[in-house]
Design an enzyme around this catalytic site. Structure first.
Site, short mmCIF file in Angstrom:
data_model
loop_
_atom_site.label_atom_id
_atom_site.label_comp_id
_atom_site.label_asym_id
_atom_site.label_seq_id
_atom_site.Cartn_x
_atom_site.Cartn_y
_atom_site.Cartn_z
N CYS A 89 0.83 -1.21 0.00
CA CYS A 89 0.00 0.00 0.00
C CYS A 89 0.87 1.27 0.00
CB CYS A 89 -1.00 -0.06 1.14
SG CYS A 89 -2.40 1.02 0.87
N HIS A 187 -3.05 -5.06 1.72
CA HIS A 187 -2.23 -5.30 2.92
C HIS A 187 -2.15 -6.79 3.22
CE1 HIS A 187 -1.96 -1.11 4.50
NE2 HIS A 187 -3.06 -0.95 3.78
N GLU A 189 -0.34 -8.22 5.20
CA GLU A 189 -0.07 -8.40 6.64
C GLU A 189 -1.36 -8.37 7.46
OE1 GLU A 189 0.61 -5.89 4.79
OE2 GLU A 189 0.16 -3.99 5.80
N1 GLN Z 1 -3.35 6.35 0.90
C1 GLN Z 1 -2.18 6.08 1.66
C2 GLN Z 1 -0.97 6.83 1.09
O1 GLN Z 1 -1.06 7.48 0.11
C3 GLN Z 1 -1.87 4.60 1.69
C4 GLN Z 1 -2.85 3.88 2.58
C5 GLN Z 1 -2.34 2.63 3.21
O2 GLN Z 1 -1.14 2.35 3.23
N2 GLN Z 1 -3.26 1.89 3.76
O3 GLN Z 1 0.08 6.75 1.62
#
Ligand code: GLN
Length: 219
Positions: A89, A187, A189
């Site tokens: 992410c 994610h 994890e």
């Molecule tokens: N939207 C977040 C970002 O731009 C990422 C979100 C996440 O890691 N759950 O960093």
């Protein structure tokens, strides 16, 4: 293998502990001797064989590792030397070469630019639009079903030639691999499934083995 594997987790912000737990669990499952430790300063990179960039807020992490003793440049250098990395992410965003938001355009944030992808941030909406979705990840083998947990997740809108697409959600690219770099919009994890971390640790093991061979030939 001569020495143990050391996995680093970038310990600045985000779901650090969750990644640490799954990585430890994955090492155990693979019956490998190893440790998982946090990376907070450049010198911590000397001890690790692979790095996980957790989910969180990529603008915060980028800014902090830029101003902190050159950690951004140091991570970038290790990745250029082929050190395996798993970015989830916000970690995927950090690895990308360009990040933008549909509404505000280019987000002009600090990036590692190690992975030849362009990402659209928050492509599924905000926190309240978080969701889970069943994915198929053929690289995981026969049982390729994987639960994707998406929280303010990015999508990959462009990939370079050296990038393999490993996961899609409908027509959207949500997982990629470029040599030793694995990145997911979701994610792993948080899915209660350690298979992506196990796959990453296998990459780290091969990298370490290769490095030990090269080093011992150099003696
Ligand atoms: N939207 C977040 C970002 O731009 C990422 C979100 C996440 O890691 N759950 O960093």
């Amino acid at each position: 293998m001569k020495s143990k594997i050391t996995i680093g987790i970038l310990g600045i912000q985000g779901d650090i502990e969750e990644n640490k737990k799954v990585a430890e669990d994955a090492l155990n499952h693979l019956k490998l001797t190893g440790t998982v430790q946090l990376v907070k300063y450049s010198q911590d990179l000397n001890e690790i064989d692979g790095l996980i960039l957790p989910g969180g807020e990529s603008t915060v992490v980028g800014t902090l590792i830029k101003i902190r003793d050159g950690l951004l440049t140091a991570i970038k250098r290790r990745i250029m030397e082929d050190m395996p990395v798993l970015g989830t992410c916000a970690g995927m965003i950090m690895l990308s070469r360009r990040a933008y938001d549909r509404i505000i355009g280019d987000t002009k944030q600090e990036l590692l630019s190690s992975l030849d992808i362009v990402v659209e941030r928050n492509a599924f909406g905000r926190q309240k639009d978080s969701f889970e979705a069943g994915l198929q990840i053929p690289a995981l083998g026969q049982n390729s079903a994987f639960k994707g947990v998406f929280i303010r997740a990015p999508i990959v809108s462009e990939v370079g030639n050296a990038v393999d697409i490993i996961a899609r959600l409908d027509d959207k690219i949500v997982g990629v691999r470029q040599r030793n770099i694995i990145a997911t919009s979701f994610h792993p994890e948080l899915s209660g499934d350690n298979r992506i971390h196990k796959e990453f640790i296998r990459v780290v093991k091969d990298y370490k083995l290769k490095k030990l061979t090269v080093d011992s030939n150099a003696v």
